[in-house]
Design a protein around this motif. Structure first.
Motif, PDB file in Angstrom:
ATOM      1  N   ILE A  81       0.852  -1.195   0.000  1.00  0.00           N
ATOM      2  CA  ILE A  81       0.000   0.000   0.000  1.00  0.00           C
ATOM      3  C   ILE A  81       0.887   1.244   0.000  1.00  0.00           C
ATOM      4  O   ILE A  81       1.838   1.330   0.787  1.00  0.00           O
ATOM      5  CB  ILE A  81      -0.918   0.034   1.236  1.00  0.00           C
ATOM      6  N   PRO A  82       0.589   2.260  -0.842  1.00  0.00           N
ATOM      7  CA  PRO A  82       1.351   3.512  -0.803  1.00  0.00           C
ATOM      8  C   PRO A  82       1.276   4.160   0.578  1.00  0.00           C
ATOM      9  O   PRO A  82       0.220   4.129   1.226  1.00  0.00           O
ATOM     10  CB  PRO A  82       0.650   4.387  -1.848  1.00  0.00           C
ATOM     11  N   VAL A  83       2.390   4.738   1.029  1.00  0.00           N
ATOM     12  CA  VAL A  83       2.470   5.335   2.366  1.00  0.00           C
ATOM     13  C   VAL A  83       2.814   6.808   2.265  1.00  0.00           C
ATOM     14  O   VAL A  83       3.769   7.190   1.584  1.00  0.00           O
ATOM     15  CB  VAL A  83       3.530   4.610   3.233  1.00  0.00           C
ATOM     16  N   LEU A  84       2.044   7.635   2.973  1.00  0.00           N
ATOM     17  CA  LEU A  84       2.319   9.067   3.088  1.00  0.00           C
ATOM     18  C   LEU A  84       2.754   9.346   4.521  1.00  0.00           C
ATOM     19  O   LEU A  84       2.133   8.858   5.466  1.00  0.00           O
ATOM     20  CB  LEU A  84       1.072   9.894   2.759  1.00  0.00           C
ATOM     21  N   GLN A  85       3.820  10.162   4.671  1.00  0.00           N
ATOM     22  CA  GLN A  85       4.345  10.468   6.003  1.00  0.00           C
ATOM     23  C   GLN A  85       4.594  11.973   6.146  1.00  0.00           C
ATOM     24  O   GLN A  85       5.734  12.420   6.218  1.00  0.00           O
ATOM     25  CB  GLN A  85       5.637   9.695   6.255  1.00  0.00           C
ATOM     26  N   PRO A  86       3.537  12.753   6.225  1.00  0.00           N
ATOM     27  CA  PRO A  86       3.723  14.207   6.333  1.00  0.00           C
ATOM     28  C   PRO A  86       4.352  14.597   7.670  1.00  0.00           C
ATOM     29  O   PRO A  86       4.019  14.030   8.712  1.00  0.00           O
ATOM     30  CB  PRO A  86       2.290  14.743   6.233  1.00  0.00           C
ATOM     31  N   GLU A  87       5.272  15.550   7.624  1.00  0.00           N
ATOM     32  CA  GLU A  87       5.851  16.070   8.861  1.00  0.00           C
ATOM     33  C   GLU A  87       4.784  16.795   9.674  1.00  0.00           C
ATOM     34  O   GLU A  87       4.682  16.644  10.880  1.00  0.00           O
ATOM     35  CB  GLU A  87       7.008  17.034   8.548  1.00  0.00           C
ATOM     36  N   LYS A  88       3.988  17.592   8.974  1.00  0.00           N
ATOM     37  CA  LYS A  88       2.899  18.322   9.616  1.00  0.00           C
ATOM     38  C   LYS A  88       1.628  18.127   8.801  1.00  0.00           C
ATOM     39  O   LYS A  88       1.647  18.234   7.576  1.00  0.00           O
ATOM     40  CB  LYS A  88       3.233  19.819   9.721  1.00  0.00           C
ATOM     41  N   LEU A  89       0.529  17.852   9.491  1.00  0.00           N
ATOM     42  CA  LEU A  89      -0.733  17.598   8.793  1.00  0.00           C
ATOM     43  C   LEU A  89      -1.324  18.863   8.186  1.00  0.00           C
ATOM     44  O   LEU A  89      -2.229  18.794   7.348  1.00  0.00           O
ATOM     45  CB  LEU A  89      -1.733  16.957   9.758  1.00  0.00           C
ATOM     46  N   LYS A  90      -0.806  20.020   8.601  1.00  0.00           N
ATOM     47  CA  LYS A  90      -1.274  21.288   8.042  1.00  0.00           C
ATOM     48  C   LYS A  90      -0.419  21.752   6.864  1.00  0.00           C
ATOM     49  O   LYS A  90      -0.647  22.839   6.321  1.00  0.00           O
ATOM     50  CB  LYS A  90      -1.297  22.374   9.132  1.00  0.00           C
ATOM     51  N   ASP A  91       0.578  20.931   6.471  1.00  0.00           N
ATOM     52  CA  ASP A  91       1.396  21.289   5.299  1.00  0.00           C
ATOM     53  C   ASP A  91       0.501  21.519   4.090  1.00  0.00           C
ATOM     54  O   ASP A  91      -0.442  20.756   3.852  1.00  0.00           O
ATOM     55  CB  ASP A  91       2.400  20.160   4.984  1.00  0.00           C
ATOM     56  N   GLU A  92       0.825  22.537   3.311  1.00  0.00           N
ATOM     57  CA  GLU A  92      -0.032  22.929   2.193  1.00  0.00           C
ATOM     58  C   GLU A  92      -0.190  21.832   1.152  1.00  0.00           C
ATOM     59  O   GLU A  92      -1.228  21.712   0.511  1.00  0.00           O
ATOM     60  CB  GLU A  92       0.530  24.197   1.519  1.00  0.00           C
ATOM     61  N   ASP A  93       0.835  21.006   0.983  1.00  0.00           N
ATOM     62  CA  ASP A  93       0.757  19.992  -0.079  1.00  0.00           C
ATOM     63  C   ASP A  93       0.138  18.676   0.382  1.00  0.00           C
ATOM     64  O   ASP A  93      -0.109  17.787  -0.428  1.00  0.00           O
ATOM     65  CB  ASP A  93       2.143  19.728  -0.663  1.00  0.00           C
ATOM     66  N   PHE A  94      -0.172  18.537   1.688  1.00  0.00           N
ATOM     67  CA  PHE A  94      -0.696  17.262   2.175  1.00  0.00           C
ATOM     68  C   PHE A  94      -2.146  17.016   1.743  1.00  0.00           C
ATOM     69  O   PHE A  94      -2.470  15.950   1.204  1.00  0.00           O
ATOM     70  CB  PHE A  94      -0.574  17.172   3.698  1.00  0.00           C
ATOM     71  N   ALA A  95      -3.015  17.983   1.962  1.00  0.00           N
ATOM     72  CA  ALA A  95      -4.429  17.819   1.575  1.00  0.00           C
ATOM     73  C   ALA A  95      -4.579  17.540   0.073  1.00  0.00           C
ATOM     74  O   ALA A  95      -5.321  16.624  -0.306  1.00  0.00           O
ATOM     75  CB  ALA A  95      -5.242  19.035   2.001  1.00  0.00           C
TER      76      ALA A  95
END
Length: 313
Positions: A60-74
């Motif tokens: 399964i592809p995995v996303l690991q954002p440093e911050k959930l409010k990062d502009e590119d995460f949503a």
């Protein structure tokens, strides 16, 4: 609705893994979101979360954002066009993230909400001496753990159950409740149940200072305290100038003495409290592994009476 819904799974610890496996087996999870890899252990080796390990194993592809409010995460999440997002033992999501799902974003919480809202619901159920615990699935709102409820699953708490025991009992139940909640949401035939805020109680994160045992308290409260913070951080006291941990306790009918005074006799290790006695069932000495009291006493050759004290440092 297409043949299989688009589902995104968010989680971090071992508790989340059975749910991840169950959902993926039926629905083929599109992506997993978890925390960045972190250094762990004495060697500070950088390791992935248990959820990431399982996701990679399942392809399964995995996303690991440093911050959930990062502009590119949503925007990353939107590319998967999620119908449902499942959150189990993760972080607090901003509204711009949990509102992406077309049907709902739901959380599996380790208590019978509105009881024990917060980071450590399993611990606080034991600390509070609850006779019953369970899980709640609810849709996310901006205020943490306050969303409208979908389903609950209940379980009786056995005598002398630790937080670790309850965690292990609830883990497979979380997988079942996740599946039931997804099926309910997909059916469209469900009713959201608002939480009664007047019945809410907090379950804040537990820190080491909180775990010191105050022997002046009643035996039942001390028993619940010991079991409620086991296995980690672990309840502790001072014995012969060393900090030891007591990992499991039960109530005892032994004759009482000064609070904190202990007696080792006939294979039992009892400690007097402000009111009543407890019996130590598991103990961990400094630098050693946790031991059942029978195994500890088998090799014990020191004082059979003494006093546990408060840490004055």
């Amino acid at each position: 609705m297409k043949d299989k819904p688009s589902i995104i799974f968010m989680g971090t610890p071992e508790f989340s893994v059975p749910s991840l496996e169950a959902i993926h087996e039926k629905y083929n999870i599109k992506a997993v979101v978890t925390v960045p890899d972190k250094p762990k252990g004495r060697g500070k080796k950088v390791l992935p979360s248990p959820v990431k390990e399982k996701a990679l194993e399942l392809g399964i592809p995995v996303l690991q954002p440093e911050k959930l409010k990062d502009e590119d995460f949503a925007p990353q999440l939107k590319q998967y066009e999620p119908d449902i997002m499942v959150v189990i033992a993760f972080r607090i999501l901003p509204a711009r993230v949990f509102n992406i799902s077309k049907i709902a974003t739901f959380n599996i919480h380790g208590s019978l909400l509105p009881k024990f809202r917060g980071a450590a619901p399993i611990n606080w159920a034991i600390l509070n001496g609850e006779k019953e615990s369970g899980l709640t699935s609810f849709v996310l709102k901006e205020k943490v753990d306050t969303g409208d409820m979908l389903l609950q699953s209940k379980i009786k708490i056995p005598e002398n159950c630790t937080a670790g025991d309850l965690h292990d009992m609830l883990m497979p139940m979380a997988a079942d409740l996740s599946m039931q909640t997804i099926e309910l949401l997909l059916s469209g035939n469900y009713e959201l149940k608002p939480q009664d805020n007047s019945m809410a109680s907090p379950a804040p994160k537990i820190f080491n200072d909180f775990c010191e045992i105050n022997w002046d308290k009643p035996s039942k409260e001390i028993r619940n305290h010991i079991n409620g913070v086991s296995p980690v951080p672990g309840a502790w006291t001072i014995w012969n100038d060393k900090r030891i941990k007591i990992k499991r306790a039960g109530l005892s009918t032994a004759k009482t003495g000064m609070p904190g005074s202990f007696l080792i006799d006939n294979g039992s290790f009892t400690v007097s409290c402000g009111n009543g006695c407890i019996e130590i069932l598991e103990i961990q000495m400094p630098g050693k592994k946790n031991m059942k009291i029978k195994d500890f006493l088998a090799g014990y050759r020191a004082e059979t009476e003494g006093l546990f004290i408060h840490d004055n440092n």
